[in-house]
Design a protein around this motif. Structure first.
Motif, mmCIF file in Angstrom:
data_model
loop_
_atom_site.group_PDB
_atom_site.id
_atom_site.type_symbol
_atom_site.label_atom_id
_atom_site.label_comp_id
_atom_site.label_asym_id
_atom_site.label_seq_id
_atom_site.Cartn_x
_atom_site.Cartn_y
_atom_site.Cartn_z
ATOM 1 N N ARG A 128 39.740 56.471 37.263
ATOM 2 C CA ARG A 128 38.565 55.747 37.721
ATOM 3 C C ARG A 128 39.017 54.485 38.436
ATOM 4 N NH1 ARG A 128 35.660 51.894 34.744
ATOM 5 N NH2 ARG A 128 36.770 52.570 32.873
ATOM 6 N N LEU A 129 38.496 54.272 39.639
ATOM 7 C CA LEU A 129 38.851 53.102 40.434
ATOM 8 C C LEU A 129 37.717 52.088 40.376
ATOM 9 C CD1 LEU A 129 40.905 51.864 42.508
ATOM 10 C CD2 LEU A 129 39.464 52.885 44.286
ATOM 11 N N ALA A 172 45.127 45.508 36.375
ATOM 12 C CA ALA A 172 44.274 44.949 37.420
ATOM 13 C C ALA A 172 45.063 43.944 38.244
ATOM 14 C CB ALA A 172 43.048 44.281 36.805
ATOM 15 N N LEU A 173 44.753 43.887 39.537
ATOM 16 C CA LEU A 173 45.351 42.909 40.446
ATOM 17 C C LEU A 173 44.254 41.960 40.909
ATOM 18 C CD1 LEU A 173 47.466 45.325 42.676
ATOM 19 C CD2 LEU A 173 48.191 44.140 40.577
ATOM 20 N N ALA A 174 44.584 40.671 41.017
ATOM 21 C CA ALA A 174 43.584 39.683 41.409
ATOM 22 C C ALA A 174 44.142 38.723 42.452
ATOM 23 C CB ALA A 174 43.116 38.884 40.189
ATOM 24 N N VAL A 175 43.310 38.367 43.415
ATOM 25 C CA VAL A 175 43.616 37.269 44.327
ATOM 26 C C VAL A 175 42.455 36.285 44.246
ATOM 27 C CG1 VAL A 175 45.114 38.532 45.900
ATOM 28 C CG2 VAL A 175 42.650 38.590 46.278
ATOM 29 N N ILE A 192 41.046 44.598 41.729
ATOM 30 C CA ILE A 192 41.051 46.058 41.822
ATOM 31 C C ILE A 192 41.843 46.628 40.648
ATOM 32 C CG2 ILE A 192 43.098 46.153 43.330
ATOM 33 C CD1 ILE A 192 41.571 48.489 44.808
ATOM 34 N N LEU A 193 41.395 47.780 40.158
ATOM 35 C CA LEU A 193 41.950 48.349 38.942
ATOM 36 C C LEU A 193 41.764 49.858 38.938
ATOM 37 C CD1 LEU A 193 42.713 48.214 35.785
ATOM 38 C CD2 LEU A 193 40.261 47.898 35.428
ATOM 39 N N ARG A 194 42.809 50.569 38.529
ATOM 40 C CA ARG A 194 42.694 52.006 38.305
ATOM 41 C C ARG A 194 42.953 52.285 36.835
ATOM 42 N NH1 ARG A 194 46.028 56.492 37.871
ATOM 43 N NH2 ARG A 194 47.891 55.229 38.170
ATOM 44 N N GLN A 195 42.044 53.057 36.246
ATOM 45 C CA GLN A 195 42.173 53.420 34.838
ATOM 46 C C GLN A 195 42.133 54.941 34.695
ATOM 47 O OE1 GLN A 195 38.818 50.843 33.703
ATOM 48 N NE2 GLN A 195 40.167 49.970 32.142
ATOM 49 N N GLU A 196 42.852 55.443 33.719
ATOM 50 C CA GLU A 196 42.843 56.877 33.447
ATOM 51 C C GLU A 196 41.789 57.215 32.404
ATOM 52 O OE1 GLU A 196 46.784 57.937 32.328
ATOM 53 O OE2 GLU A 196 47.485 58.076 34.402
ATOM 54 N N GLY A 197 41.294 58.433 32.499
ATOM 55 C CA GLY A 197 40.335 58.901 31.506
ATOM 56 C C GLY A 197 38.897 58.655 31.923
ATOM 57 N N PRO A 256 43.751 56.643 46.238
ATOM 58 C CA PRO A 256 43.419 57.323 44.982
ATOM 59 C C PRO A 256 44.314 58.503 44.650
ATOM 60 C CG PRO A 256 41.433 56.831 46.238
ATOM 61 C CD PRO A 256 42.593 56.544 47.141
ATOM 62 N N GLN A 257 44.767 59.233 45.661
ATOM 63 C CA GLN A 257 45.578 60.421 45.388
ATOM 64 C C GLN A 257 46.887 60.076 44.685
ATOM 65 O OE1 GLN A 257 44.095 59.656 48.184
ATOM 66 N NE2 GLN A 257 42.999 61.428 49.026
ATOM 67 N N SER A 258 47.493 58.965 45.052
ATOM 68 C CA SER A 258 48.764 58.567 44.452
ATOM 69 C C SER A 258 48.590 57.589 43.304
ATOM 70 C CB SER A 258 49.669 57.938 45.512
ATOM 71 O OG SER A 258 49.124 56.693 45.948
ATOM 72 N N GLY A 259 47.438 56.924 43.242
ATOM 73 C CA GLY A 259 47.210 55.939 42.191
ATOM 74 C C GLY A 259 47.606 54.524 42.559
ATOM 75 N N TRP A 260 48.116 54.316 43.775
ATOM 76 C CA TRP A 260 48.525 52.975 44.176
ATOM 77 C C TRP A 260 47.322 52.153 44.617
ATOM 78 C CZ3 TRP A 260 53.054 50.472 43.675
ATOM 79 C CH2 TRP A 260 54.180 51.241 43.356
ATOM 80 N N VAL A 261 47.321 50.871 44.208
ATOM 81 C CA VAL A 261 46.305 49.919 44.646
ATOM 82 C C VAL A 261 47.001 48.624 45.049
ATOM 83 C CG1 VAL A 261 44.469 50.896 43.214
ATOM 84 C CG2 VAL A 261 45.897 49.048 42.300
ATOM 85 N N ALA A 262 46.299 47.819 45.857
ATOM 86 C CA ALA A 262 46.865 46.552 46.324
ATOM 87 C C ALA A 262 45.760 45.513 46.450
ATOM 88 C CB ALA A 262 47.564 46.739 47.675
ATOM 89 N N ALA A 263 46.138 44.247 46.301
ATOM 90 C CA ALA A 263 45.222 43.123 46.500
ATOM 91 C C ALA A 263 45.930 42.084 47.353
ATOM 92 C CB ALA A 263 44.802 42.517 45.160
ATOM 93 N N VAL A 264 45.237 41.570 48.364
ATOM 94 C CA VAL A 264 45.844 40.662 49.339
ATOM 95 C C VAL A 264 44.978 39.421 49.514
ATOM 96 C CG1 VAL A 264 46.551 40.410 51.751
ATOM 97 C CG2 VAL A 264 46.919 42.585 50.571
ATOM 98 N N HIS A 265 45.643 38.275 49.578
ATOM 99 C CA HIS A 265 45.000 36.994 49.870
ATOM 100 C C HIS A 265 45.300 36.666 51.334
ATOM 101 C CE1 HIS A 265 45.722 32.474 50.089
ATOM 102 N NE2 HIS A 265 44.440 32.543 49.810
ATOM 103 N N ALA A 266 44.235 36.658 52.176
ATOM 104 C CA ALA A 266 44.447 36.529 53.621
ATOM 105 C C ALA A 266 43.633 35.387 54.205
ATOM 106 C CB ALA A 266 44.081 37.841 54.314
ATOM 107 N N GLY A 267 44.261 34.218 54.327
ATOM 108 C CA GLY A 267 43.701 33.115 55.094
ATOM 109 C C GLY A 267 44.287 33.149 56.494
ATOM 110 N N TRP A 268 44.046 32.117 57.290
ATOM 111 C CA TRP A 268 44.540 32.184 58.668
ATOM 112 C C TRP A 268 46.065 32.197 58.706
ATOM 113 C CZ3 TRP A 268 47.777 29.071 61.370
ATOM 114 C CH2 TRP A 268 47.957 27.747 60.955
ATOM 115 N N ARG A 269 46.709 31.465 57.813
ATOM 116 C CA ARG A 269 48.175 31.454 57.818
ATOM 117 C C ARG A 269 48.726 32.820 57.410
ATOM 118 N NH1 ARG A 269 46.796 26.331 56.003
ATOM 119 N NH2 ARG A 269 47.731 24.590 57.150
ATOM 120 N N GLY A 270 48.131 33.414 56.387
ATOM 121 C CA GLY A 270 48.576 34.736 55.967
ATOM 122 C C GLY A 270 48.326 35.794 57.024
ATOM 123 N N LEU A 271 47.165 35.705 57.689
ATOM 124 C CA LEU A 271 46.875 36.645 58.768
ATOM 125 C C LEU A 271 47.900 36.496 59.886
ATOM 126 C CD1 LEU A 271 43.012 36.194 58.870
ATOM 127 C CD2 LEU A 271 44.198 38.326 58.309
#
Length: 250
Positions: free
Chosen positions: A4-5, A104-107, A245-250, A120-135
């Motif tokens: 579950r995502l 869970a990942l948090a920004v 963002i968080l992926r949980q099993e079951g 979802p197929q692989s189970g990988w998730v990501a969280a990114v903090h994007a301000g003007w400098r990061g962009l």
């Protein structure tokens, strides 16, 4: 086993903080009462329905392009000075990736864009903090490329979500910032403005995410004082919201 995502973008409402941090401030580094912040974080973790083994990983953000892989031995297991047991700072950077269920990942944001990605197929998730400098530094592209690497080159199933952030209606910048950001910058009345949401969406698509699988909230954090914290509007004592963002099993 089915998974579950869950992904959420918090607002400033529903917490215990007072004054300029009212009420769901999630940052321990802006001058708020730490006990109120910890209670606010507990409420968010409750909304995520984290199991007993679940935790939240957060980076010490630096407006750059560094990514942190939160997996295996690097997953938080014990309290850290900057956290409260199950919500911890795991390093310096502006992007986090994991495939660990229950992690869970948090920004944290107050005008910058919280960008969440999932395969979802692989189970990988990501969280990114994007301000003007990061962009400008390419944090969005680096995160997509890292996800591509983790998924053995398959981006077809990747979905992305861009949360509330400051938009061109409120974000006047100098010409040097507009040049550095590129996408999302526009000139109006002899002045430059940057739309952080548009910049993030364009960079996601350019990096290979299917535009039909990119969702953007669209609301401007500086415009909506009743719903969002805004550093540009309120200054250094602004609270912080989160994209998680968080992926949980079951």
């Amino acid at each position: 086993m089915a998974s579950r995502l869950t992904w959420i973008f918090t607002t400033r409402t529903g917490g215990t903080s007072e004054g300029p941090f009212a009420s769901l401030n999630l940052s321990l580094s802006v001058g708020d009462d730490p006990q109120r912040v910890l209670e606010n974080r507990r409420r968010v973790m409750e909304q995520l329905q984290l199991g007993a083994d679940g935790s939240v990983a957060q980076a010490s953000q630096e407006h750059g392009h560094r990514l942190l892989w939160v997996e295996g031995e690097r997953c938080p297991r014990s309290p850290s000075p900057a956290g409260n047991g199950r919500w911890q700072v795991v390093g310096r950077g502006d992007g986090l990736l994991t495939c660990r269920p229950g992690q869970a990942l948090a920004v944290l944001v107050a005008d910058c864009a919280p960008v969440l990605l999932a395969h979802p197929q692989s189970g990988w998730v990501a969280a990114v903090h994007a301000g003007w400098r990061g962009l400008a530094a390419g944090i969005v592209e680096r995160a997509v490329q890292a996800l591509r690497q983790a998924c053995q080159g398959d981006l077809a199933g990747v979905s992305a979500w861009v949360g509330p952030c400051i938009r061109a209606c409120c974000y006047r910048v100098g010409a040097e910032v507009a040049r550095a950001v590129g996408a999302g910058a526009r000139r109006r009345g002899g002045q430059w403005f940057v739309d952080v949401m548009e910049a993030a969406v364009e960079r996601l698509a350019a990096a290979g995410v299917d535009p039909s699988r990119i969702w953007a909230d669209g609301r401007c954090t500086a415009c909506c004082e009743e719903l969002f914290f805004s550093y540009r509007r309120d200054g250094p004592r602004s609270g912080r919201m989160a994209g998680l963002i968080l992926r949980q099993e079951g």
